[in-house]
Design a protein around this motif. Sequence first.
Motif, PDB file in Angstrom:
ATOM      1  N   ARG A  93      30.900  32.356  40.875  1.00  0.00           N
ATOM      2  CA  ARG A  93      30.088  32.181  39.662  1.00  0.00           C
ATOM      3  C   ARG A  93      28.627  31.947  40.014  1.00  0.00           C
ATOM      4  O   ARG A  93      28.310  31.040  40.784  1.00  0.00           O
ATOM      5  N   ALA A  97      29.893  30.298  32.716  1.00  0.00           N
ATOM      6  CA  ALA A  97      30.430  31.003  31.542  1.00  0.00           C
ATOM      7  C   ALA A  97      31.939  30.795  31.515  1.00  0.00           C
ATOM      8  O   ALA A  97      32.516  30.202  32.434  1.00  0.00           O
ATOM      9  N   SER A  99      35.728  29.993  31.431  1.00  0.00           N
ATOM     10  CA  SER A  99      36.569  28.793  31.554  1.00  0.00           C
ATOM     11  C   SER A  99      35.793  27.610  32.117  1.00  0.00           C
ATOM     12  O   SER A  99      36.084  26.464  31.776  1.00  0.00           O
ATOM     13  N   MET A 100      34.799  27.867  32.969  1.00  0.00           N
ATOM     14  CA  MET A 100      34.050  26.738  33.540  1.00  0.00           C
ATOM     15  C   MET A 100      33.200  26.055  32.478  1.00  0.00           C
ATOM     16  O   MET A 100      33.118  24.818  32.425  1.00  0.00           O
ATOM     17  N   PHE A 120      42.069  29.815  42.109  1.00  0.00           N
ATOM     18  CA  PHE A 120      43.172  29.668  41.165  1.00  0.00           C
ATOM     19  C   PHE A 120      44.459  30.077  41.883  1.00  0.00           C
ATOM     20  O   PHE A 120      44.470  31.070  42.624  1.00  0.00           O
ATOM     21  N   PHE A 175      32.696  36.863  38.891  1.00  0.00           N
ATOM     22  CA  PHE A 175      33.730  37.885  39.124  1.00  0.00           C
ATOM     23  C   PHE A 175      34.909  37.266  39.853  1.00  0.00           C
ATOM     24  O   PHE A 175      34.782  36.209  40.475  1.00  0.00           O
ATOM     25  N   LYS A 176      36.038  37.954  39.748  1.00  0.00           N
ATOM     26  CA  LYS A 176      37.285  37.495  40.383  1.00  0.00           C
ATOM     27  C   LYS A 176      37.677  38.473  41.483  1.00  0.00           C
ATOM     28  O   LYS A 176      37.543  39.692  41.313  1.00  0.00           O
ATOM     29  N   ASN A 197      37.139  42.505  35.576  1.00  0.00           N
ATOM     30  CA  ASN A 197      37.254  41.207  36.256  1.00  0.00           C
ATOM     31  C   ASN A 197      35.909  40.628  36.676  1.00  0.00           C
ATOM     32  O   ASN A 197      35.837  39.822  37.604  1.00  0.00           O
ATOM     33  N   ARG A 199      31.877  39.338  34.865  1.00  0.00           N
ATOM     34  CA  ARG A 199      30.975  39.240  33.698  1.00  0.00           C
ATOM     35  C   ARG A 199      29.648  39.851  34.095  1.00  0.00           C
ATOM     36  O   ARG A 199      29.059  39.483  35.121  1.00  0.00           O
ATOM     37  N   ARG A 211      34.577  42.743  29.934  1.00  0.00           N
ATOM     38  CA  ARG A 211      35.798  42.498  29.149  1.00  0.00           C
ATOM     39  C   ARG A 211      35.622  41.414  28.090  1.00  0.00           C
ATOM     40  O   ARG A 211      36.420  41.331  27.157  1.00  0.00           O
ATOM     41  N   ARG A 215      37.670  40.336  24.703  1.00  0.00           N
ATOM     42  CA  ARG A 215      38.205  38.986  24.480  1.00  0.00           C
ATOM     43  C   ARG A 215      37.648  38.398  23.183  1.00  0.00           C
ATOM     44  O   ARG A 215      38.340  37.743  22.429  1.00  0.00           O
TER      45      ARG A 215
HETATM   46  P1  TMP Z   1      37.088  32.558  33.791  1.00  0.00           P
HETATM   47  O1  TMP Z   1      35.768  32.169  33.216  1.00  0.00           O
HETATM   48  O2  TMP Z   1      38.124  32.884  32.767  1.00  0.00           O
HETATM   49  O3  TMP Z   1      37.580  31.548  34.802  1.00  0.00           O
HETATM   50  O4  TMP Z   1      36.857  33.918  34.591  1.00  0.00           O
HETATM   51  C1  TMP Z   1      35.855  34.021  35.565  1.00  0.00           C
HETATM   52  C2  TMP Z   1      35.725  35.483  35.965  1.00  0.00           C
HETATM   53  O5  TMP Z   1      36.852  35.929  36.655  1.00  0.00           O
HETATM   54  C3  TMP Z   1      35.561  36.424  34.786  1.00  0.00           C
HETATM   55  O6  TMP Z   1      34.663  37.461  35.158  1.00  0.00           O
HETATM   56  C4  TMP Z   1      36.933  36.985  34.560  1.00  0.00           C
HETATM   57  C5  TMP Z   1      37.524  36.963  35.948  1.00  0.00           C
HETATM   58  N1  TMP Z   1      38.959  36.678  35.968  1.00  0.00           N
HETATM   59  C6  TMP Z   1      39.861  37.728  35.988  1.00  0.00           C
HETATM   60  O7  TMP Z   1      39.479  38.887  35.983  1.00  0.00           O
HETATM   61  N2  TMP Z   1      41.189  37.436  36.010  1.00  0.00           N
HETATM   62  C7  TMP Z   1      41.658  36.159  36.052  1.00  0.00           C
HETATM   63  O8  TMP Z   1      42.889  35.964  36.071  1.00  0.00           O
HETATM   64  C8  TMP Z   1      40.711  35.071  36.057  1.00  0.00           C
HETATM   65  C9  TMP Z   1      41.167  33.649  36.078  1.00  0.00           C
HETATM   66  C10 TMP Z   1      39.383  35.391  36.007  1.00  0.00           C
END
Ligand code: TMP
Length: 238
Positions: A93, A97, A99-100, A120, A175-176, A197, A199, A211, A215
């Motif tokens: 990050r 943004a 979940s955080m 995670f 990003f994830k 996956n 932002r 995405r 959402r």
């Molecule tokens: P979050 O804000 O939901 O934790 O996500 C952080 C970033 O990671 C966001 O760009 C979405 C991506 N992400 C996924 O693509 N798949 C997942 O399972 C998770 C937890 C996050």
Amino acid sequence: MEPELLFDGMSFRVFRSGEPDCVTVEFTDTITAFGGIKRAEISGKGEINASIASMVAEYIGKNGVESHFIRQLDSRRILCRKVEMIRLEVVVRNIIAGSMARRLGVREGMKPENTIFDLFYKNEDLGSPLINDHYAVALGLVTYGELTRIYEYAGKINGLMSSLLKDVDIELVDFKLEFGRDGSGNIVVADELTPDNARLWDMKSMQKLDRDRFRRDMGKVGEAYRTICGRLRTVLRK
Ligand code: TMP
């Protein structure tokens, strides 16, 4: 004969490949949110993501990051090395943004001085909880040495992609990534960087180009993905 389906991730599917020690990853038009509760089809998304994933994987590969990507096979499919997946999601990050922001009551868009790395535990029964390095080692998912390599790769990708995207007026918010081990036990990136996956915000208009548009029911999802692909093409496929 139909190739054997090894994993269905809804937005992508993994098939056994005819080539030894390889898998084929096919990007679909399906988009999901909230663990698959919300789902829709975005026409052309699979092709856009295959193209973005291939451009990014080639770019980071040239810059010294080992990934499972071998080559793009056709408009929707890429060929990858078969790796043993590690049950972790690593989120990088740059801007707070998602979940955080929710978890800590912090305003979305706040830019800290440092880069944040989240882990995670990939376990759907538990809702894939946020953990830390010590939990990951205690669960036997990785060693501390492997985590060092994982953070090194995640940080390197973040640096490479943040500056590349900045050149086309896009902020890499977060990003994830997922990782695996190859046949020799080496850590490799085993994931694709796409608007599914990550932002990605337009730096001028602050529009979301990822995405989150799905959402949050913002519309124009396909257009956003196409914008990212088009701008990346200007810097990666001249
Ligand atoms: P979050 O804000 O939901 O934790 O996500 C952080 C970033 O990671 C966001 O760009 C979405 C991506 N992400 C996924 O693509 N798949 C997942 O399972 C998770 C937890 C996050």
